[in-house]
Scaffold this motif. Structure first.
Motif, PDB file in Angstrom:
ATOM      1  N   ALA A 139      28.658   4.814   7.693  1.00  0.00           N
ATOM      2  CA  ALA A 139      27.729   5.388   6.717  1.00  0.00           C
ATOM      3  C   ALA A 139      28.460   6.289   5.730  1.00  0.00           C
ATOM      4  N   ASP A 140      29.398   7.098   6.215  1.00  0.00           N
ATOM      5  CA  ASP A 140      30.182   7.959   5.322  1.00  0.00           C
ATOM      6  C   ASP A 140      31.028   7.125   4.371  1.00  0.00           C
ATOM      7  N   GLY A 141      31.587   6.044   4.878  1.00  0.00           N
ATOM      8  CA  GLY A 141      32.399   5.176   4.038  1.00  0.00           C
ATOM      9  C   GLY A 141      31.594   4.514   2.942  1.00  0.00           C
ATOM     10  N   VAL A 142      30.411   4.045   3.284  1.00  0.00           N
ATOM     11  CA  VAL A 142      29.533   3.423   2.285  1.00  0.00           C
ATOM     12  C   VAL A 142      29.125   4.454   1.242  1.00  0.00           C
ATOM     13  N   GLN A 143      28.751   5.640   1.684  1.00  0.00           N
ATOM     14  CA  GLN A 143      28.338   6.694   0.745  1.00  0.00           C
ATOM     15  C   GLN A 143      29.487   7.085  -0.176  1.00  0.00           C
ATOM     16  N   TYR A 144      30.683   7.229   0.373  1.00  0.00           N
ATOM     17  CA  TYR A 144      31.852   7.578  -0.433  1.00  0.00           C
ATOM     18  C   TYR A 144      32.135   6.500  -1.479  1.00  0.00           C
ATOM     19  N   THR A 145      32.080   5.242  -1.066  1.00  0.00           N
ATOM     20  CA  THR A 145      32.349   4.135  -1.988  1.00  0.00           C
ATOM     21  C   THR A 145      31.326   4.106  -3.112  1.00  0.00           C
ATOM     22  N   LEU A 146      30.060   4.257  -2.779  1.00  0.00           N
ATOM     23  CA  LEU A 146      29.022   4.271  -3.812  1.00  0.00           C
ATOM     24  C   LEU A 146      29.209   5.440  -4.772  1.00  0.00           C
ATOM     25  N   ASP A 147      29.549   6.607  -4.237  1.00  0.00           N
ATOM     26  CA  ASP A 147      29.797   7.766  -5.093  1.00  0.00           C
ATOM     27  C   ASP A 147      30.966   7.520  -6.037  1.00  0.00           C
ATOM     28  N   MET A 148      32.038   6.946  -5.526  1.00  0.00           N
ATOM     29  CA  MET A 148      33.220   6.708  -6.352  1.00  0.00           C
ATOM     30  C   MET A 148      32.947   5.671  -7.444  1.00  0.00           C
ATOM     31  N   LEU A 149      32.071   4.725  -7.185  1.00  0.00           N
ATOM     32  CA  LEU A 149      31.738   3.702  -8.174  1.00  0.00           C
ATOM     33  C   LEU A 149      30.619   4.139  -9.108  1.00  0.00           C
ATOM     34  N   GLY A 150      30.064   5.325  -8.857  1.00  0.00           N
ATOM     35  CA  GLY A 150      29.016   5.829  -9.724  1.00  0.00           C
ATOM     36  C   GLY A 150      27.680   5.145  -9.494  1.00  0.00           C
ATOM     37  N   ILE A 151      27.478   4.627  -8.309  1.00  0.00           N
ATOM     38  CA  ILE A 151      26.224   3.951  -7.973  1.00  0.00           C
ATOM     39  C   ILE A 151      25.401   4.910  -7.125  1.00  0.00           C
ATOM     40  N   TYR A 152      24.213   5.237  -7.605  1.00  0.00           N
ATOM     41  CA  TYR A 152      23.361   6.178  -6.890  1.00  0.00           C
ATOM     42  C   TYR A 152      22.126   5.459  -6.371  1.00  0.00           C
ATOM     43  N   VAL A 153      21.883   5.602  -5.075  1.00  0.00           N
ATOM     44  CA  VAL A 153      20.756   4.919  -4.437  1.00  0.00           C
ATOM     45  C   VAL A 153      19.721   5.938  -4.060  1.00  0.00           C
TER      46      VAL A 153
END
Length: 123
Positions: free
Chosen positions: A109-123
């Motif tokens: 979950a932390d990895g997915v959240q970090y990746t989304l944050d780095m790509l600028g994708i907000y869910v």
């Protein structure tokens, strides 16, 4: 083995070269016709203005040896982000001590959240 100088040129210059080489309206332009047209200051087409924006030697090298497209600012940022994500993933899989107490679900979950944050994708 020869050392070929492949210059890095802006994307709009590369687009202009490619458009001229595969001219859909008539005959494709060869290197000679491109150079003659660039040197003829009486011709003021937008594609030629783009070709004139780079130094003449660079244009010659691009036509003869090929070229590499310059990355846009967005592409540079994306490449930097992917590199950082890959580095973080490598640290995580090799175990740098911070993840020893994580459950597998929490780490995922932390990895997915970090990746989304780095790509600028907000869910």
């Amino acid at each position: 083995m020869s050392n070929v100088n492949k210059p890095v040129i802006p994307a709009e210059v590369a687009d202009a070269i490619e458009l001229m080489r595969c001219d859909a309206g008539g005959q494709p332009w060869d290197n000679e016709k491109i150079i003659d047209s660039v040197r003829d200051t009486n011709i003021d087409e937008i594609h030629l203005r783009k070709l004139r924006s780079v130094p003449f030697d660079t244009l010659l090298a691009a036509l003869v040896n090929g070229y590499t497209r310059e990355l846009t600012t967005e592409e540079q940022e994306r490449k930097r982000t992917y590199t950082e994500i890959a580095y973080t993933l490598q640290r995580h899989t090799q175990g740098d001590g911070r993840y020893d107490t994580y459950s597998e679900d929490s780490a995922f979950a932390d990895g997915v959240q970090y990746t989304l944050d780095m790509l600028g994708i907000y869910v």
